[in-house]
Design an enzyme around this catalytic site. Structure first.
Site, short mmCIF file in Angstrom:
data_model
loop_
_atom_site.label_atom_id
_atom_site.label_comp_id
_atom_site.label_asym_id
_atom_site.label_seq_id
_atom_site.Cartn_x
_atom_site.Cartn_y
_atom_site.Cartn_z
N THR A 38 1.77 5.68 -7.21
CA THR A 38 2.57 4.84 -8.10
C THR A 38 1.65 3.90 -8.88
O THR A 38 0.74 3.30 -8.30
CB THR A 38 3.57 3.98 -7.29
OG1 THR A 38 4.35 4.84 -6.45
CG2 THR A 38 4.49 3.20 -8.21
N GLU A 54 0.82 -1.21 0.00
CA GLU A 54 0.00 0.00 0.00
C GLU A 54 0.86 1.27 0.00
O GLU A 54 0.53 2.24 -0.69
CB GLU A 54 -0.94 0.00 1.21
CG GLU A 54 -2.02 -1.07 1.18
CD GLU A 54 -2.99 -0.92 0.02
OE1 GLU A 54 -3.10 0.20 -0.53
OE2 GLU A 54 -3.63 -1.92 -0.35
N TYR A 72 -7.07 5.30 4.63
CA TYR A 72 -7.11 4.34 3.53
C TYR A 72 -6.21 3.13 3.80
O TYR A 72 -6.65 1.97 3.71
CB TYR A 72 -6.68 5.00 2.21
CG TYR A 72 -6.44 4.00 1.11
CD1 TYR A 72 -7.52 3.47 0.39
CD2 TYR A 72 -5.17 3.53 0.82
CE1 TYR A 72 -7.30 2.52 -0.60
CE2 TYR A 72 -4.95 2.58 -0.17
CZ TYR A 72 -6.03 2.08 -0.87
OH TYR A 72 -5.82 1.13 -1.83
N CYS A 108 -18.23 -0.93 -20.68
CA CYS A 108 -19.63 -0.90 -20.24
C CYS A 108 -20.48 -2.00 -20.87
O CYS A 108 -21.42 -2.51 -20.24
CB CYS A 108 -20.25 0.47 -20.56
SG CYS A 108 -19.44 1.84 -19.71
#
Length: 358
Positions: A46, A40, A123, A202
């Protein structure tokens, strides 16, 4: 929030994961909190493709948090070279040593204690809590925000403080509490491979029948972003001063960019300036009696940071007399190769600065 739509979203997302998702990454399904944390931190700012090589290199060199904690700073910084944002690396070292010395090498196993670690925000704390310990915390990155904004047709800007709070709350509501790690990885994979920033797929999306962005034919309009900040331009002119095969090098300190990285003798100016003026401002102007030869002048290099752009040129100078400049050391090529430098200087090394790499 419509409960039926929430159920539809989570159910179909997990169905996509089971039937279609084959995205491979070395840290996927990892349960070691150290390796999750490492991945993480590397992936902040990055690209995944670039981060994988760094992750594999670090895990091989430092298989545990204790291995990282006992390594020399210079080795860790040198391995980080090319990733930028060296505060991440600095905090990585500090946290590894804190965990090793104060926590006996054991990562905290709850969200609040993980969040207290230096360099770890909500996060990353959510990612470690979810992936390592299966705790019910939503992991909200740019992929997740994009998926949610398109599917629910949300006009709340991502990147804003209120937007971050809103998307985190929504993601938490959608989270599969029984399998949070699988769900979190799934929605990030979905955003990276199907609901992509450009050219989303989609037509084959498991969620398209209820996606507001698709229904409005407005996929490109989501997510809504905050206005971009004006970026600062800075001009760095480096004097690559050589004396008897050695070069003058200094480690950057203070609170400016590139802290703990190394550089040549620097002359920073407010705007692009002629070489004549740069030399006039330097210790190598005609008024000083320092004998020297200007060997070469590089092309202009550039490094883009989050809120500023650094423009740099390098003047290779040979001097016949040792010079004294505060903070600078005269180092041989072999020693220079062991040090970590900003991306701007490594670009120079790989181009016109090949004389430093043997």
């Amino acid at each position: 929030m419509n409960k039926k739509k929430v159920t539809y979203f989570t159910k179909n997302l997990l169905r996509w994961n089971k039937l279609v998702n084959n995205r491979q990454m070395p840290w996927k399904a990892e349960k070691d909190p150290y390796k999750i944390w490492l991945s993480e931190i590397i992936l902040q700012q990055t690209r995944v493709e670039q981060g994988i090589a760094y992750y594999n290199h670090y895990v091989k060199k430092f298989p545990s948090v204790k291995h990282l904690a006992f390594a020399a700073d210079e080795i860790i910084f040198k391995m980080w070279e090319g990733l930028g944002y060296y505060n991440r690396c600095k905090n990585l070292i500090l946290t590894a040593r804190y965990i090793t010395k104060e926590l006996n090498g054991r990562f905290p196993d709850n969200y609040d204690d993980i969040l207290k670690l230096k360099g770890i925000g909500p996060y990353t704390a959510s990612a470690i809590a979810s992936f390592a310990y299966d705790l019910p915390y939503a992991v909200v990155d740019a992929n997740v925000e994009r998926v949610l904004s398109r599917f629910f047709g949300l006009s709340i800007p991502v990147g804003s403080i209120s937007g971050k709070k809103f998307y985190t709350a929504l993601a938490t509501k959608l989270l599969d509490k029984k399998e949070p790690a699988i769900y979190n990885q799934t929605i990030m994979d979905f955003g990276a491979t199907v609901c992509k920033p450009q050219n989303p797929v989609c037509t084959s999306c498991f969620l398209q029948s209820s996606c507001i962005a698709v229904k409005k034919n407005a996929v490109k309009n989501f997510p809504v972003k905050t206005a971009k900040m004006l970026k600062r331009n800075r001009w760095f002119y480096y004097f690559v001063v050589e004396f008897k095969g050695g070069f003058y090098i200094k480690k950057r300190t203070g609170q400016d960019i590139w802290q703990n990285l190394h550089e040549f003798i620097l002359q920073e100016v407010e705007k692009e300036t002629s070489l004549e003026k740069i030399i006039e401002l330097s210790p190598f102007n005609a008024k000083n009696k320092l004998k020297h030869i200007l060997v070469s002048v590089s092309e202009q290099y550039k490094q883009q940071l989050t809120h500023q752009t650094i423009h740099g040129r390098f003047l290779h100078i040979k001097t016949g007399k040792k010079i004294l400049m505060e903070g600078y050391a005269l180092l041989e090529k072999s020693k220079i190769q062991e040090l970590a430098f900003p991306g701007l200087i490594t670009k120079y090394f790989k181009g016109e600065g090949m004389f430093l790499i043997e």
